[in-house]
Scaffold this motif. Structure first.
Motif, mmCIF file in Angstrom:
data_model
loop_
_atom_site.group_PDB
_atom_site.id
_atom_site.type_symbol
_atom_site.label_atom_id
_atom_site.label_comp_id
_atom_site.label_asym_id
_atom_site.label_seq_id
_atom_site.Cartn_x
_atom_site.Cartn_y
_atom_site.Cartn_z
ATOM 1 N N LEU A 17 40.875 44.164 32.521
ATOM 2 C CA LEU A 17 41.942 43.198 32.247
ATOM 3 C C LEU A 17 43.331 43.815 32.410
ATOM 4 O O LEU A 17 44.315 43.084 32.508
ATOM 5 C CB LEU A 17 41.780 42.610 30.846
ATOM 6 N N ALA A 18 43.417 45.123 32.433
ATOM 7 C CA ALA A 18 44.710 45.773 32.657
ATOM 8 C C ALA A 18 45.208 45.502 34.071
ATOM 9 O O ALA A 18 46.410 45.436 34.305
ATOM 10 C CB ALA A 18 44.598 47.275 32.408
ATOM 11 N N ASP A 19 44.287 45.319 35.008
ATOM 12 C CA ASP A 19 44.662 45.097 36.409
ATOM 13 C C ASP A 19 44.987 43.650 36.738
ATOM 14 O O ASP A 19 45.847 43.382 37.564
ATOM 15 C CB ASP A 19 43.533 45.557 37.338
ATOM 16 N N GLU A 20 44.255 42.716 36.094
ATOM 17 C CA GLU A 20 44.448 41.304 36.420
ATOM 18 C C GLU A 20 43.794 40.422 35.368
ATOM 19 O O GLU A 20 42.933 40.868 34.619
ATOM 20 C CB GLU A 20 43.849 40.988 37.793
ATOM 21 N N ALA A 21 44.221 39.165 35.321
ATOM 22 C CA ALA A 21 43.596 38.184 34.441
ATOM 23 C C ALA A 21 42.243 37.796 35.042
ATOM 24 O O ALA A 21 42.141 37.561 36.251
ATOM 25 C CB ALA A 21 44.485 36.957 34.283
ATOM 26 N N LEU A 22 41.221 37.763 34.195
ATOM 27 C CA LEU A 22 39.866 37.449 34.654
ATOM 28 C C LEU A 22 39.212 36.459 33.714
ATOM 29 O O LEU A 22 39.554 36.391 32.530
ATOM 30 C CB LEU A 22 39.019 38.729 34.699
ATOM 31 N N CYS A 23 38.245 35.708 34.224
ATOM 32 C CA CYS A 23 37.461 34.822 33.367
ATOM 33 C C CYS A 23 36.136 35.514 33.048
ATOM 34 O O CYS A 23 35.818 36.579 33.588
ATOM 35 C CB CYS A 23 37.256 33.454 34.010
#
Length: 96
Positions: A17-23
């Motif tokens: 989650l540090a790299d990008e928003a994820l589901c």
């Protein structure tokens, strides 16, 4: 906070989650963990204030909040500085 981050799967989720928003579906794919397990870990991270949610249609995206991590890092930095100072002064409490 350290206990929350101490779990290996939660730590992996935080790194992702540090790299990008994820589901959840992305996190299941990336970690290989079961959906219920990922969801439970995300709930713990939300309660700890480490992640925030963003609804997007029928999915919910999770994003890492940097502020609590900065506060934790600052607290650990202060603790390390105190320990360095005590070590330099060879400070120790005398025994009775």
């Amino acid at each position: 906070m350290l206990r929350v981050l101490g779990d290996p799967l939660r730590a992996r989720i935080v790194r992702l989650l540090a790299d990008e928003a994820l589901c959840v579906c992305h996190l299941v794919e990336e970690t290989g963990a079961r959906q219920t397990n990922v969801s439970n870990h995300l709930r713990v991270l939300r309660r700890a204030g480490l992640v925030e949610t963003e609804p997007c249609g029928r999915f919910t995206y999770y994003r890492l909040r940097p502020e609590p991590l900065r506060a934790l890092a600052a607290g650990l930095g202060e603790l390390a500085a105190t320990a360095e100072e005590a070590r330099a002064q060879t400070r120790k409490r005398p025994c009775p």
